[in-house]
Write an enzyme that holds these catalytic residues in place. Sequence first.
Site, PDB file in Angstrom:
ATOM      1  N   THR A 107       0.818  -1.247  -0.096  1.00  0.00           N
ATOM      2  CA  THR A 107      -0.012  -0.172   0.023  1.00  0.00           C
ATOM      3  C   THR A 107       0.791   1.342   0.038  1.00  0.00           C
ATOM      4  O   THR A 107       0.620   1.963  -0.853  1.00  0.00           O
ATOM      5  CB  THR A 107      -0.814   0.218   1.134  1.00  0.00           C
ATOM      6  OG1 THR A 107      -1.980  -1.061   1.193  1.00  0.00           O
ATOM      7  CG2 THR A 107      -1.621   1.502   1.433  1.00  0.00           C
ATOM      8  N   SER A 125      -7.041  -1.055  -6.478  1.00  0.00           N
ATOM      9  CA  SER A 125      -6.718  -1.307  -5.097  1.00  0.00           C
ATOM     10  C   SER A 125      -5.092  -1.520  -5.136  1.00  0.00           C
ATOM     11  O   SER A 125      -4.236  -2.119  -6.234  1.00  0.00           O
ATOM     12  CB  SER A 125      -7.243  -2.420  -4.787  1.00  0.00           C
ATOM     13  OG  SER A 125      -6.863  -2.895  -3.337  1.00  0.00           O
ATOM     14  N   THR A 181      34.958 -39.356 -11.910  1.00  0.00           N
ATOM     15  CA  THR A 181      33.700 -39.592 -11.284  1.00  0.00           C
ATOM     16  C   THR A 181      33.950 -39.707  -9.743  1.00  0.00           C
ATOM     17  O   THR A 181      34.897 -40.351  -9.326  1.00  0.00           O
ATOM     18  CB  THR A 181      32.882 -40.748 -11.552  1.00  0.00           C
ATOM     19  OG1 THR A 181      33.802 -41.976 -11.340  1.00  0.00           O
ATOM     20  CG2 THR A 181      32.604 -40.592 -13.072  1.00  0.00           C
ATOM     21  N   SER A 194      46.345 -12.753  -3.493  1.00  0.00           N
ATOM     22  CA  SER A 194      46.835 -12.715  -2.019  1.00  0.00           C
ATOM     23  C   SER A 194      47.601 -11.271  -1.686  1.00  0.00           C
ATOM     24  O   SER A 194      48.185 -10.703  -2.262  1.00  0.00           O
ATOM     25  CB  SER A 194      47.750 -13.737  -1.756  1.00  0.00           C
ATOM     26  OG  SER A 194      48.215 -13.713  -0.356  1.00  0.00           O
ATOM     27  N   LYS A 209      50.417 -15.079  -6.260  1.00  0.00           N
ATOM     28  CA  LYS A 209      49.216 -15.935  -6.432  1.00  0.00           C
ATOM     29  C   LYS A 209      48.047 -15.411  -7.065  1.00  0.00           C
ATOM     30  O   LYS A 209      47.638 -14.283  -7.058  1.00  0.00           O
ATOM     31  CB  LYS A 209      48.782 -16.277  -5.105  1.00  0.00           C
ATOM     32  CG  LYS A 209      47.804 -17.400  -4.766  1.00  0.00           C
ATOM     33  CD  LYS A 209      47.660 -17.859  -3.277  1.00  0.00           C
ATOM     34  CE  LYS A 209      46.760 -19.080  -3.020  1.00  0.00           C
ATOM     35  NZ  LYS A 209      45.365 -18.967  -3.409  1.00  0.00           N
TER      36      LYS A 209
END
Length: 466
Positions: A99, A138, A185, A316, A322
């Site tokens: 509202t 509304s 897997t 890093s 890195k």
Amino acid sequence: MTTRVEADSIGTLEVPSEAYYGVQALRASQNFPITGRKMHPLLIRSLACIKKAAAISNRDAGALPGNIAQAIISACDEVIDGAFADQFIVDAIQGGAGTSANMNANEVIANRAIELLGGQKGDYAVVHPNDHVNMAQSTNDVFPTAGKLTVLQLLPLAAHQLERLYEALRQKGEEFDDIIKMGRTQLQDAVPIRLGQSFYALSQAVRRDLERLRLAEEEMHTINMGGTAIGTAINVSPRYLATITDNIRHVTGLPMVQAVDLIDATQNLDGFVTVSGIIKTCAVNLSKMANDLRLLSSGPKTGVAEINLPAKQNGSSIMPGKVNPVIPEVVSQVAFNVIGNDFAITMAAEAGQLELNAFEPVLFYNLFESIETLTGAVQTFVDNCVLGITANREHCLELLEHSVGMVTALCPKIGYKRSAEIAKQSLKTGIPVRKMVVDMGIVSADEVDRILNPVSMTEPQLQAVQ
């Protein structure tokens, strides 16, 4: 700062004289200091589109004077174009089923229409937020419709980036199609696969996400405009009820349709749950994909290192040189957030009672965020990661040749038990399977090249049926 006094059913408040919002929006901004974020710009635009369509329908129904209707339409056009954005002051998460958002729009549009008619802001005898701008409406049909219009503007942006990701993955599939690697897997060596096949498989998951996204759009096309408070169309003229959806379709250019059952469409939010679930599914696929790329690029000297991800920034503050997989990492973080948002959306839809769900604000807040952040994540994934992936061809072959997974291809010739013994011995001694079976006289050198040809292991071997 000069002020004007405005009243609502709670009492009076001093509103800044130059403000286009009014007492109800101001009161809501004081009541809901929740996120610090205002309503989404596209939600504001959608509210203005609805108000414009409603003014047209009410004018054509003879319920709204032409001059007032035109002033409202002109004010809506300005809001649609991005004007008065700073006047929408209500927090994105708010009590009252939306509202406050609806009234914020009603007040801004009314005050701008008053100006256009030569009046002073706050003189609601000229144009009233409720009686004129909100005529035949509304919050309960306006707000959910605005939410759907917003989602329909956000989803194509996500689809565009997913289409780019699909094409990028297919491109990598073609580029890497001649590179044989060891499939895995449960993170253990399995059987050979072409690197291109792996990327093509990733593209197929994205293709399914795109198909589901089209279904999500369809869920958003049905609206409950004309239902007003609970779907019974109270305070709505027959002409308005018959034309409001057509006018929204005309104003927005979106293929909206009026719900067959306005009561159902007013109280149930399952369509939004469906959309969120589709976005969540896409996020799950993206995070799984990001995890795969992080694993395949791990190292670069002590990990799998079959592929290289583009170096984007220092990894890093203490370890020189890195470089971390920051793009896949951010994709997964977005996925975590989307998954959490989906739970909040689910609970918001479940929590509605009887003829209305009061929890659309938090649902919209999370759903819009999910779509937008997923869109951004996919864009950076394509531009800053996938397109720049390279393969370590020689390393893939080296890992393949030293894997015992090749022994699977021997099972049809020498059986599972003996193949398992060879695999165990190869792991223990470090002697490659190919060399071991030849040295043991199990198969000839020519035959081992045929049986353990890694390329043939990556496709079904079709033989003519006699």
